[in-house]
Motif scaffolding. Sequence first.
Motif, short mmCIF file in Angstrom:
data_model
loop_
_atom_site.label_atom_id
_atom_site.label_comp_id
_atom_site.label_asym_id
_atom_site.label_seq_id
_atom_site.Cartn_x
_atom_site.Cartn_y
_atom_site.Cartn_z
N PRO A 1 -0.55 5.38 11.92
CA PRO A 1 -0.28 6.75 12.38
C PRO A 1 -1.40 7.33 13.23
O PRO A 1 -1.15 8.01 14.23
CB PRO A 1 -0.10 7.53 11.08
CG PRO A 1 0.35 6.51 10.10
CD PRO A 1 -0.39 5.27 10.46
N SER A 2 -2.65 7.07 12.85
CA SER A 2 -3.77 7.59 13.64
C SER A 2 -3.82 6.92 15.01
O SER A 2 -4.14 7.57 16.02
CB SER A 2 -5.08 7.36 12.90
OG SER A 2 -5.33 5.98 12.71
N ASP B 1 -7.17 3.44 4.26
CA ASP B 1 -7.46 3.12 5.66
C ASP B 1 -6.36 2.27 6.27
O ASP B 1 -5.96 2.48 7.43
CB ASP B 1 -8.80 2.39 5.77
CG ASP B 1 -9.97 3.32 5.53
OD1 ASP B 1 -9.76 4.54 5.58
OD2 ASP B 1 -11.08 2.82 5.28
N LYS B 2 -5.85 1.32 5.50
CA LYS B 2 -4.78 0.47 6.02
C LYS B 2 -3.49 1.27 6.24
O LYS B 2 -2.77 1.05 7.22
CB LYS B 2 -4.51 -0.69 5.04
CG LYS B 2 -5.64 -1.71 4.96
CD LYS B 2 -5.29 -2.81 3.98
CE LYS B 2 -6.39 -3.87 3.92
NZ LYS B 2 -6.07 -4.94 2.94
N GLU C 1 -13.82 -3.68 10.58
CA GLU C 1 -14.23 -2.72 9.55
C GLU C 1 -13.58 -3.05 8.21
O GLU C 1 -14.25 -2.98 7.16
CB GLU C 1 -13.85 -1.31 9.99
CG GLU C 1 -14.24 -0.23 9.00
CD GLU C 1 -13.80 1.15 9.45
OE1 GLU C 1 -13.83 2.08 8.62
OE2 GLU C 1 -13.39 1.29 10.63
N ILE C 2 -12.32 -3.41 8.22
CA ILE C 2 -11.63 -3.76 6.98
C ILE C 2 -12.23 -5.02 6.37
O ILE C 2 -12.41 -5.12 5.15
CB ILE C 2 -10.12 -3.92 7.25
CG1 ILE C 2 -9.49 -2.56 7.56
CG2 ILE C 2 -9.42 -4.58 6.06
CD1 ILE C 2 -8.04 -2.63 7.96
N GLU C 3 -12.55 -6.01 7.22
CA GLU C 3 -13.17 -7.24 6.71
C GLU C 3 -14.53 -6.95 6.09
O GLU C 3 -14.89 -7.52 5.06
CB GLU C 3 -13.29 -8.25 7.84
CG GLU C 3 -11.96 -8.83 8.30
CD GLU C 3 -12.13 -9.80 9.45
OE1 GLU C 3 -13.26 -9.89 9.99
OE2 GLU C 3 -11.14 -10.47 9.82
N ALA C 4 -15.31 -6.06 6.71
CA ALA C 4 -16.61 -5.69 6.14
C ALA C 4 -16.45 -4.98 4.79
O ALA C 4 -17.20 -5.24 3.85
CB ALA C 4 -17.38 -4.80 7.12
N GLN C 5 -15.46 -4.10 4.71
CA GLN C 5 -15.19 -3.43 3.43
C GLN C 5 -14.76 -4.43 2.37
O GLN C 5 -15.17 -4.32 1.20
CB GLN C 5 -14.12 -2.36 3.63
CG GLN C 5 -14.58 -1.15 4.43
CD GLN C 5 -13.45 -0.16 4.67
OE1 GLN C 5 -12.27 -0.52 4.69
NE2 GLN C 5 -13.79 1.11 4.84
N THR D 1 -9.52 1.83 -3.23
CA THR D 1 -8.68 2.98 -2.88
C THR D 1 -8.90 3.39 -1.43
O THR D 1 -7.95 3.65 -0.68
CB THR D 1 -8.97 4.16 -3.82
OG1 THR D 1 -8.75 3.75 -5.18
CG2 THR D 1 -8.08 5.34 -3.49
N GLU D 2 -10.17 3.46 -1.02
CA GLU D 2 -10.47 3.82 0.37
C GLU D 2 -9.92 2.78 1.34
O GLU D 2 -9.42 3.14 2.41
CB GLU D 2 -11.98 3.96 0.54
CG GLU D 2 -12.57 5.15 -0.22
CD GLU D 2 -14.08 5.20 -0.10
OE1 GLU D 2 -14.65 4.24 0.47
OE2 GLU D 2 -14.69 6.19 -0.57
#
Length: 500
Positions: A289-290, A283-284, A351-355, A278-279
């Motif tokens: 937008p951020s 994030d994706k 960061e996404i790859e680490a998650q 979910t997190e």
Amino acid sequence: MNTINRFILKSYLPPFAMTFVISVFILFMQFLWKWIDELVGKGLDTAVVIELFFYAALSMVPLALPLATLLSSLMTFGGLAEHYELAAFKASGLSLMRIMRPLFILSFVVSIGAFIFANNVLPFTNLQMLSTLFDIRQQKPALNIKEGVFYKEIDGFSIRIKDISKDGNTLNDVMIYDHTDQMGNTSLSLAETGTMTMSDDKRFLVIELRNGKTYKEIWNQEGAAQKRPFMTMKFDQQIIRMDLSGFSLERTDQDLFKDNHQMLNGSQLLAYIDTMQTELKEDKVNFYPSLRNAYLNKTKYYWTLNDSLKKKSTAGTMLDSLDESTRIRTAEMAINSARNCKSASESKVNEIEAQQRSITRFEIEFWRKYSLSFACLIMFFIGAPLGAIIRKGGLGMPVVISIVLFIIFWVLSITGEKISKEGDIPPYLGMWLSCAFFLPLGVWLTRKAAADAALFDTESYVAFFKKIFIRKGANGSTNDSSMTSYNDQNHSDHEGPSGM
């Protein structure tokens, strides 16, 4: 329970218990070879070592059960077939599946028990073992003062001893720097002889010096920069106590390890996986937008919002209406914004790859609990029919075959886990790869054993190849005889007319 079931179970349970202990021992030795360097020279208490070894042995149970099931079923049915007891059962009208039924039920119970152990007991076992192992790795090496070398492992002291007696107590030519005041090398003790002992509670090293001197610089806080008085003291006997608390095993709070994937049961793993997914999804979704708010909306083309932009330009682009200095500043700002966007994007990708890797580890651990438990049932359907086919019991041929099959199983498990961690295949597929390979093999061996196929009978293979070669030879001789008769007939036809 009838007599046949009792006989089968009595024949199976002793080999199963023996092979289970052997399997745990073999896997434990692998653990010991891996971590022996971290354990030697730390001066560990016997209780700590026993505790570590106990939990390490328990952690090997989920992997030892499939190997024990394979080896014991192979030994049991191999022994029954070797002593013609299996043939007697079949002669009385019992099929192989009927003979295997009590052990199938037992293997199913073992599989359920293996899952319960992996889901409830193993997380606690891993927590105790890995936390203890972490504390041992952080501990200092045991006290080991060598002759003629400065020893600096004791906090606040630096020791050099020229000669140490064989009993390790009598010292000659001792030099000790005392750094406990945190002022550097300001205190030095020299002695001709001395003794070294441990306190009763093993918390202090007591060194008794004889016939020596102590040299010490006196620091006066007010006039330390101008003068530092020097003091010399001669002594006949001096006792120095050194605190050895730094050498004791300090236990880390186990709450720091409880979020690790190896310390969670199935329901906890699913909860963590759902939360992390979910997190990751949020994030994706929120990244663009951020990023836009951080680097695009803030600029608003600051340098381009000036009076020159408000002028109407009849030719060229908007940049053409700017003066040269404003145009350069605008280009520089656009380049910096692009670089910042690229850096932020690359950082977010990492960061996404680490998650994702973290989620994969949790999923691998979840499916491992099921795959290793189900492997016990698969290994039974490989070992039992294979033992009935090879007709060899004991620890000879069954052990060799079991080790080869288990190595293949373990290699496939490691390969599937590694490929899953790299993201090439889903974690569930990687963890079930070995079971997916051995399940068809077990079905095929069971069908062959039920049909009394002689897969490992060399005489049957020799007879098969003999038939092939004899058939080829017969075909060749037939062709030669037909050719000979044809030539004779042709020759007689030629002689007949000429004779006439």
